[in-house]
Design an enzyme around this catalytic site. Structure first.
Site, PDB file in Angstrom:
ATOM      1  N   ASP A   1      -8.365 -21.516  -0.694  1.00 41.11           N
ATOM      2  CA  ASP A   1      -8.250 -22.125   0.635  1.00 41.11           C
ATOM      3  C   ASP A   1      -7.588 -23.492   0.511  1.00 41.11           C
ATOM      4  O   ASP A   1      -6.737 -23.683  -0.373  1.00 41.11           O
ATOM      5  CB  ASP A   1      -9.666 -22.204   1.251  1.00 41.11           C
TER       6      ASP A   1
ATOM      7  N   HIS B   1     -10.566 -26.802   6.601  1.00 43.25           N
ATOM      8  CA  HIS B   1     -10.714 -25.338   6.601  1.00 43.25           C
ATOM      9  C   HIS B   1     -11.429 -24.842   5.342  1.00 43.25           C
ATOM     10  O   HIS B   1     -12.353 -24.025   5.408  1.00 43.25           O
ATOM     11  CB  HIS B   1      -9.321 -24.708   6.727  1.00 43.25           C
TER      12      HIS B   1
ATOM     13  N   SER C   1     -11.079 -16.374   9.793  1.00 42.08           N
ATOM     14  CA  SER C   1     -11.335 -17.230   8.624  1.00 42.08           C
ATOM     15  C   SER C   1     -12.802 -17.555   8.502  1.00 42.08           C
ATOM     16  O   SER C   1     -13.309 -17.783   7.398  1.00 42.08           O
ATOM     17  CB  SER C   1     -10.570 -18.557   8.747  1.00 42.08           C
TER      18      SER C   1
END
Lengths: 654, 82
Positions: A33, A106, A436
């Site tokens: 990520d 994220h 996600s």
């Protein structure tokens, strides 16, 4: 994350079912990520013992990141930027960290969702308050930063996967995707194949291209593909009009309150000279028309939070953000920079009707905080990508859905909750949405199952999650699709919503070995070179052997008929492995169509000992013709009275 | 435009490595140098694929594709977060 553990049945009452203190702490979840914010309390290592002896990874130093940022929770942190820098030039360390440090948020969010430690008193400005935890609180985390401000490049992703396999991760979580391409071309699929060969469970996000058909990514059968659903939590912010009508919306706004009383309301399209002025794009609003007013903006094109920033910059007091047809009634909450509420398409249309018909339209927003117990839930998120599977129509995807709407989890200290440069707020937790967010839920659940059943293969873990997933509410109604307001289908929710407690004891599993996948690749008529590229060794399909895609021992069924009529017959063979006590399982069939005749042979399977395997064959016979693009659905269940081993069936005609 | 380089992921058939090479990395380097003396490897891959990534012109990529032991030369793809 708060609430989703309880929503998934992972509360205090079920903690005893999972061997958290023992084998789960030997499980390492690798997350590819944007890196990690190691100071997040989600990566505290209180109560964890030494790192697993099998672990070969380490923490790489770089910009604002040293090996001392790792601990017994965060046991690996690497970064891979050569591909990115080769294309876009050297990383500007003043803008992003050339290290595993997360400048985006994220990666911290996904890693903490999968395996974050318990953090009491978590919230975003008081919203979603509670004790936050990852799904597998005692599993270890290893991050592989492969995504940068300019995107994620396949050469870096492939190296991240290469390293994760070498480091000995047990579960891989990848909340990213590219376009649709054959498995031998797709870096995620290629890397995942090698990981699968080493017994690593891989979950990937299905994509956010819903609700369009054929919008899936990450559809390789050795990947567990995860779609997104809502949970039973909402953040209501009612839009109250001067006409006395109220409309439901959602918001995570926390800040100065709106001026008391009703405020003038203007449509952004009428406060702009731009053709797309209704979208509140940067620099398109005329301040003289907006100042001191509430502005209605249409959703689409630019980020939702940016629309709020545009209204604020033009002097607007607040914003009503109206969904359009592509989002329907899906309400996604944001931590806007000004008072704002997101409303569904129907409410948006009603508000616009009032706005255009009243000579002096007025509005205010009533913020109600956090509400739990919202029903029905889960519902399939409109953005969640949908089948059929464009690459291999005989493999049903997505595999499963998990919570992916308004999920709170750890966040980077580098940027505010909106991610906008002008957002100077800093938060330990943020609420965001996407597949996600659902993907790491499943990664963490897989880590729990791996801890409970170390001997299970990645396919067995996926099978347990899929065959115990639920596709209807407690009242028997099928899970709804928020995009349509109607019942969802297996092309939307796969096998259904994850139920980890049931997955712990599935009774039977559909297992798969590397050889099964090789047979699958032969059935796809891949060339020797294409297969060798995946397997990394010389390989040739056996010219004498009959390969069939429909024989891949998958826990679901997708049957594609030609619509030009006539009778077509497809045989699907499956093998069940007993992972429970001895028992006799009886067949139960459901189908909503008369156009396909289904027969199963045999209809009873008896198991006398653990790991015993029994096979069955399903014959699907199309009767008569159906129009192209028709779809229908069914279900196969095996039950011994205690366990239900369920598989969805999706029929499509082309 | 012909001289513009882009990133490629090159997959090699490891079992076809000539005996003259002791290590795969040496074979990869020799294969790369045969089509582009100035090219450097970005990464070598050992676990998930056998091969390497590098920057090549279109002509160099086509030429490399024809080298013995080269399975594929695919241009880099960009992925996005979900």
């Amino acid at each position: 994350t708060t609430r989703t553990p309880e929503f998934l049945g992972l509360g205090k009452s079920t903690d005893a079912l999972f061997p958290e203190t023992d084998s789960v702490s030997d499980v390492v979840v690798g997350v590819l990520d944007t890196g990690v914010w190691p100071e997040s309390h989600s990566f505290a290592d209180d109560g964890l013992g030494p790192v697993p002896a099998s672990w070969k990874g380490f923490c790489e130093e770089g910009t604002n990141f040293t090996s001392s940022h790792c601990n017994r929770k965060l046991i690996g942190a690497r970064f891979f930027s050569r591909g990115y820098e080769a294309t876009l030039g050297p990383i500007d360390a003043s803008r992003e960290s050339k290290s595993p440090r997360d400048d985006d948020g994220h990666g911290t969010h996904t890693a903490s969702t999968a395996a974050g430690s318990v953090v009491e008193g978590a919230s975003l400005f008081g919203f979603a308050a509670g004790t936050a935890r990852g799904m597998a609180t005692r599993a270890r985390v290893a991050v592989y930063k492969v995504c940068w401000l300019g995107g994620c490049f396949s050469s870096d992703i492939l190296k991240g996967l290469d390293q994760a396999v070498e480091d000995n991760v047990n579960v891989l979580s990848m909340s990213l995707g590219g376009g649709m391409s054959e498995y031998y071309r797709d870096s995620v699929a290629v890397g995942a194949f090698a990981a699968m060969q080493k017994g690593i469970f891989i979950s990937s996000s299905a994509g956010n291209a819903g609700p369009s058909d054929f919008s899936l990514s990450n559809v390789a059968p050795w990947i567990t593909t995860v779609g997104a659903g809502t949970l039973d939590r909402d953040f209501p912010a009612y839009v109250s009009l001067g006409s006395g009508q109220n409309y439901s919306g959602v918001s995570l706004y926390k800040g100065d309150a709106l001026p008391h009383g009703m405020l003038p309301l203007i449509y952004a399209g009428n406060a702009s000279n731009a053709t797309n002025g209704n979208l509140c794009m940067m620099g398109t609003l005329i301040p003289e028309k907006v100042a001191g007013k509430m502005v209605l903006c249409d959703r689409g094109l630019n980020a939702r939070v940016q629309k709020g920033a545009v209204v604020k910059a033009a002097g607007g007091l607040g914003m009503v953000l109206a969904n359009t047809a592509s989002n329907g009634e899906e309400l996604v909450a944001d931590a806007h920079l000004l008072p704002a509420s997101c409303v569904g398409e129907k409410s948006g249309n009603a508000i616009k009707k009032y706005l255009f018909s009243d000579t002096n339209p007025t509005v205010t927003i009533l913020f109600e905080g956090t509400k739990v117990g919202v029903q029905p839930s889960p519902v399939v998120a409109a953005f969640s990508s949908r089948g059929p599977n464009l690459i291999t129509p005989q493999i049903l995807k997505p595999d499963i859905i998990a919570p992916g709407v308004n999920i709170i989890a750890g966040w980077s200290g580098k940027l505010g909750p909106t991610g906008l440069a002008i957002d100077s707020r800093r938060v330990a937790f943020n609420i965001i949405s996407g597949t996600s967010m659902s993907c790491p839920h499943v990664s963490g659940l897989a880590a729990l199952l791996k801890g409970a059943h170390p001997e299970w293969s990645p396919a067995a873990i996926r099978s347990a999650l899929m065959t115990t997933a639920y596709s209807s509410y407690k009242d028997g109604q099928i899970l709804l699709d928020i995009a349509t307001g109607k019942p969802s289908t297996p092309f939307d929710h796969g096998a259904g919503h994850a139920d980890p407690v049931a997955a712990l004891d599935p009774g039977l599993v559909y297992d798969l070995t590397v050889d099964d996948y090789l047979d699958f690749l032969c059935a796809l008529n891949y060339t020797d070179d294409q297969i060798s590229g995946l397997t990394r060794k010389e390989f040739s399909c056996d010219a004498k052997k009959k390969y069939s895609v429909t024989d891949l021992n998958y826990p679901s069924f997708a049957v594609n008929f030609q619509s030009n009529g006539g009778s077509s017959v497809y045989n699907y063979s499956r093998t069940l492995t007993n992972v429970g006590p001895a028992g006799t399982y009886k067949l139960s069939l459901k189908s909503e169509t008369q156009s396909v005749k289904i027969s199963v042979e045999p209809e009873t399977l008896s198991f006398s000992h653990a790991n015993e395997k029994k096979s069955y064959t399903v014959t699907f016979t199309a009767v008569g013709s159906m129009s192209p693009d028709s779809k229908s659905f069914g279900r196969i269940e095996w039950s011994d009275g205690k366990h239900i081993v369920g598989s969805p069936i999706a029929f499509s005609w082309s | 435009a012909q001289n513009e380089k882009t990133t490629y992921v090159v997959r090699m058939a490891s079992h076809q490595m000539p005996k003259a090479f002791e290590r795969h990395a040496h074979w990869y380097a020799a294969s790369l140098k045969s089509v582009s003396p100035s090219a450097d490897m970005l990464y070598t891959y050992n676990n998930v694929v056998h091969g390497f990534s590098t920057r090549l012109t279109d002509d160099e990529a086509r030429s490399l594709q024809g080298q013995p032991g080269v399975i594929s030369v695919w241009p880099e793809l960009k992925y996005e977060l979900h």
